[in-house]
Every structure is written in structure tokens, then in C-alpha cells.
Design a protein around this motif. Structure first.
Motif, PDB file in Angstrom:
ATOM      1  N   PRO A  86       0.820  -1.217   0.000  1.00 56.97           N
ATOM      2  CA  PRO A  86       0.000   0.000   0.000  1.00 56.97           C
ATOM      3  C   PRO A  86       0.851   1.263   0.000  1.00 56.97           C
ATOM      4  O   PRO A  86       1.928   1.309   0.604  1.00 56.97           O
ATOM      5  N   ARG A 118      -7.185  -5.498 -10.294  1.00 57.02           N
ATOM      6  CA  ARG A 118      -5.837  -6.060 -10.228  1.00 57.02           C
ATOM      7  C   ARG A 118      -4.965  -5.317 -11.232  1.00 57.02           C
ATOM      8  O   ARG A 118      -5.321  -5.219 -12.410  1.00 57.02           O
ATOM      9  N   TYR A 119      -3.865  -4.767 -10.747  1.00 63.63           N
ATOM     10  CA  TYR A 119      -2.921  -4.081 -11.631  1.00 63.63           C
ATOM     11  C   TYR A 119      -1.771  -5.021 -11.921  1.00 63.63           C
ATOM     12  O   TYR A 119      -1.167  -5.585 -11.010  1.00 63.63           O
ATOM     13  N   ARG A 136       1.434   1.623  -7.725  1.00 64.86           N
ATOM     14  CA  ARG A 136       1.272   0.317  -7.098  1.00 64.86           C
ATOM     15  C   ARG A 136       0.720  -0.691  -8.096  1.00 64.86           C
ATOM     16  O   ARG A 136      -0.073  -0.353  -8.965  1.00 64.86           O
ATOM     17  N   GLU A 177      -3.274  -6.574  -6.305  1.00 62.63           N
ATOM     18  CA  GLU A 177      -4.723  -6.548  -6.087  1.00 62.63           C
ATOM     19  C   GLU A 177      -5.072  -5.350  -5.210  1.00 62.63           C
ATOM     20  O   GLU A 177      -4.570  -5.217  -4.103  1.00 62.63           O
ATOM     21  N   LEU A 178      -5.934  -4.449  -5.707  1.00 62.15           N
ATOM     22  CA  LEU A 178      -6.304  -3.251  -4.943  1.00 62.15           C
ATOM     23  C   LEU A 178      -7.807  -3.225  -4.676  1.00 62.15           C
ATOM     24  O   LEU A 178      -8.601  -3.614  -5.529  1.00 62.15           O
ATOM     25  N   GLU A 232      -8.400   2.350  -2.467  1.00 69.83           N
ATOM     26  CA  GLU A 232      -6.937   2.273  -2.298  1.00 69.83           C
ATOM     27  C   GLU A 232      -6.245   3.105  -3.383  1.00 69.83           C
ATOM     28  O   GLU A 232      -6.741   3.259  -4.494  1.00 69.83           O
ATOM     29  N   THR A 233      -5.077   3.614  -3.030  1.00 68.80           N
ATOM     30  CA  THR A 233      -4.315   4.478  -3.925  1.00 68.80           C
ATOM     31  C   THR A 233      -3.486   3.643  -4.892  1.00 68.80           C
ATOM     32  O   THR A 233      -2.682   2.818  -4.471  1.00 68.80           O
ATOM     33  N   SER A 234      -3.692   3.874  -6.186  1.00 70.15           N
ATOM     34  CA  SER A 234      -2.906   3.148  -7.190  1.00 70.15           C
ATOM     35  C   SER A 234      -1.684   3.952  -7.619  1.00 70.15           C
ATOM     36  O   SER A 234      -0.675   3.377  -8.003  1.00 70.15           O
ATOM     37  N   LYS A 262      -4.943  -3.009 -16.156  1.00 72.92           N
ATOM     38  CA  LYS A 262      -5.869  -3.188 -15.039  1.00 72.92           C
ATOM     39  C   LYS A 262      -6.916  -4.225 -15.399  1.00 72.92           C
ATOM     40  O   LYS A 262      -7.542  -4.141 -16.467  1.00 72.92           O
TER      41      LYS A 262
END
Lengths: 146, 83, 146, 83
Positions: free
Chosen positions: A10, A48-49, A81, A84-85, A89-91, A123
Motif C-alpha cells: 500500500p 488487479r494491476y 502500485r 490486487e487493490l 486504495e491508492t494506485s 488493469k
């Protein structure tokens, strides 16, 4: 010092922000890209990135370097980042500081726009109905039939 | 004479092909374009790759005409969606 | 909820940031105006901000409301500090969040530009040589001979 | 008939006049412009006020022609420099 990094853990916005600032600087700007709960009218439950990590590190450093020229300082930090987000949440976090605000807004915006144009990241969206799909993206300049 | 390159497939391309990497033999002097033609000629599922995909050679974006050399890493890059 | 306030105590950027954000929002932007150590080539050691407090509260709320229309959400917080500030201290913090980044950059920039045009605040700069002076400002629109 | 307004002076104007507030009597129907003329007519240091200063009447910016009413709060606003 210019800082650019692909991370799996994170992102702490305050840590990215703490990388910039200088007694000469009158303007500080922090941009956060955040996973949102909808896309094109569909309800999204997560993302998911995925990235081409070695290349993504190089491209992100390149973008950061170009942005610093616009900014006029080396007080620029960008962290993207992958993995899995969850919603909220901050990407991506982009912090810049400079003597004047015009350059700050310009450089900050440049970083996020260039990330979207050429950072090799993809993504995979998870939808509320259980389906999932790759998000439609942008063909990087200088490639293929472009 | 032949040359061998390592191809990488990401995201939708990896899902399409069911693999993330493949070594490919090409004739000396082959370009990115030749690599794509060679792969697509394998038939399904390779023929579903675009005729002019975005690629990176050794981690830099490259046009279709770029010549390849022994040991090059050629990544097939689906449209990107970072941020 | 739109938040706008004139304050005398130090601004905590993380608290201003925490006022925005929403599951619908993909972009968060935080702008900080910071006291810098120079102005027009002179070395600056500090700054006193003075304001017409009752009016400044009203004008700041008005600016925030106009910016929220541009932003398309009510996730906007702006805090302006007055009193004696040291180099590196935050004089103004602007946080916004919105589904898309374009509106965020636009609204954030609008707030700081409008503050400089029409918020009844004045700065008294202290210089390294012991002198001090009011910072040259901007005539608010709709007044005087304008 | 006369009317009385409360004037406020900030920053450089307060430093100039050595006061932050002053009650001023004006003839009925007076405008901001008349107030400025009346003040400047007092001589030094008042005559150093601009002929067309920015003012706010009851906390809203107002043009020189704005009519004043009994009890109005008229603030003289030097060029602003927030942020």
C-alpha cells in the motif's frame, strides 16, 4: 531528489508527500489516483494491476525526469502500485514542489497523463456481477501501426 | 544463419495465448514485423494477435520496422491502462 | 461536504486531505501553499498574514462553492491560515476529490487563483536585513476604478 | 439629514492612517465615491488614500458609485495577497 518506483505494498500518501518540499518552494501538489467503485456505468468491486515490471520502472523514471524539467526542480516523487487493490486504495501518488504553482500543476498533470499513455501497466476490473475484464487502454506512441 | 528472440506476453495477450513467454527463431535480419507474421502463421490462438501490435524491444517501445538481434527481449504490449 | 475556513493554528495537510474522498472518486488532489525563503530576489525570514476575517470567511466559502460546481462534487476543503508564519509553514491547503482527474485539477487551480484575486488577506514579509513590507497585491474585481 | 458609516482600514491603509476604524458622517444619498472624497479632504495622511480604492460594503466588494446607507460597514481593501 527525483523518486520513482513501482511498488506492491500500500502507498502511504504522507510518505510520498514528505519526499518533496524545500525552503525555496512555495507550492506543493499531491495527486492520488484511487480505485473507484464504478466504470462506464458498471459497479466495480476491485482491481488487479499488472505490469511489465523492469520496463515500467524505466518508463516511470523517464516520465519523472521529463516532468522535473517542466517543474524546474528535482522535488518530484511518483509511486505506482501493482497487485490486487480494493476500492478507495491508492494506485498512484505524485508529489511535486516548486517555487511557483504554475509549474507544479503542469508537472503533476504531465506525470499522470504520460503514465496513462505509456507506462506498461494493465488493469483487470472485477465487477459486482462476478465478471471481470481488462480495462480498455491506450496504444503507446511510437509502436505498432501508429 | 538464424536468430533467437525471447517474446513476452502481458495481460490480455497472455490470457489469449495461455503463456507469458516464448522463444522464437527467426531468419537473420528479421524485423518486429517478421516476428508478428511468424507468430500469427502458427494459427489459433496466435492469429488473434493484432497485425500491428505495440511492442517493446529490450524494454523500449519500437516500431514495426525495427530490426531484431540475437537475444532480444520482445514484449507484446496490449493497450496500456495505468494510473 | 464543502469545507472552508480561516484558521490561526498550524494547518495539518493530512486533516484537510481526510475531508475529501468518496467511493465514486478516482482522483484526489491536495495543494499546499507554503511560505518560501525568498521573494523577488530578497531573502525572506517569515511572513505575517492579516485578514478581514468576517469577510474572508464569506469570500472563501463563495470561492469554494463556485469551485465545487466545476468539480462536480462537494468533496472540497480549503483552509487559509493567518497570523505569523515561519518559512516552510503551510498558509493554504486545498483538497478536492472527484470521479475524474480533469475536474480535480481545474477546481483546485480555480480555488488558489481566486484566493489570490479576491480573498481579503494581506502578507507582511520580513526580510533577512531586518526590513519588512506589505507584499504587492491584486485589486479585487468589481471595485474602485476597475 | 445625514448618515453615519463605519469605515475599516486594513494592512497598508491601517498603517498609513494609524487607525483600523473610523466613524464618518455623510450627507443623505452619499456614495462610496463621496466617502472617499470626504476622507481625502481631511488632508494628511488621509489624502494619501487612492482616489479609487477597492472597498467592500457590508463585506461585499462594491464599485465607487455604490450608495451608502445608515450603519453600513465600509472596508478599505488594499490590493489583496492571500495564498
Amino acid at each position: 531528489m527525483i523518486h520513482s518506483r513501482i511498488v506492491r505494498n500500500p502507498i502511504a500518501p504522507s510518505e510520498v508527500l514528505a519526499r518533496v518540499g524545500h525552503p525555496e518552494d512555495g507550492a506543493v501538489l499531491l495527486f492520488l489516483g484511487v480505485v473507484r467503485d464504478h466504470a462506464d456505468g458498471r459497479s466495480v468491486t476491485g482491481m488487479r494491476y499488472e505490469c511489465y515490471e523492469e520496463m515500467a520502472e524505466e518508463v516511470l523514471a523517464e516520465i519523472a525526469g521529463e516532468a522535473a524539467l517542466r517543474l524546474g526542480t528535482d522535488r518530484l516523487a511518483v509511486v505506482h502500485r501493482v497487485g490486487e487493490l480494493a476500492i478507495g486504495e491508492t494506485s498512484v501518488a505524485i508529489a511535486v514542489s516548486s517555487p511557483h504553482r504554475g509549474e507544479g500543476y503542469d508537472a503533476s498533470r504531465f506525470v499522470i497523463e504520460e503514465i496513462k499513455k505509456r507506462l506498461p501497466v494493465w488493469k483487470h476490473e472485477h465487477y459486482a456481477d462476478g465478471a471481470s475484464a481488462w480495462v480498455e487502454g491506450t496504444v503507446p506512441p511510437g509502436t505498432g501501426g501508429a | 544463419m538464424a536468430l533467437s528472440v525471447q517474446t513476452l506476453f502481458f495481460a490480455a495477450y497472455r490470457d489469449l495465448l495461455g503463456t507469458s513467454t516464448l522463444d522464437v527463431e527467426l531468419p537473420e535480419g528479421a524485423s518486429v514485423s517478421d516476428l508478428v507474421v511468424t507468430l500469427r502463421a502458427r494459427g489459433a490462438p496466435f492469429d488473434a494477435l493484432p497485425e500491428e501490435p505495440a511492442v517493446a524491444v529490450n524494454r523500449s517501445y519500437a516500431p514495426m520496422g525495427r530490426s531484431l538481434a540475437e537475444g532480444d527481449e520482445v514484449a507484446f504490449i496490449p493497450p496500456v491502462a495505468g494510473g
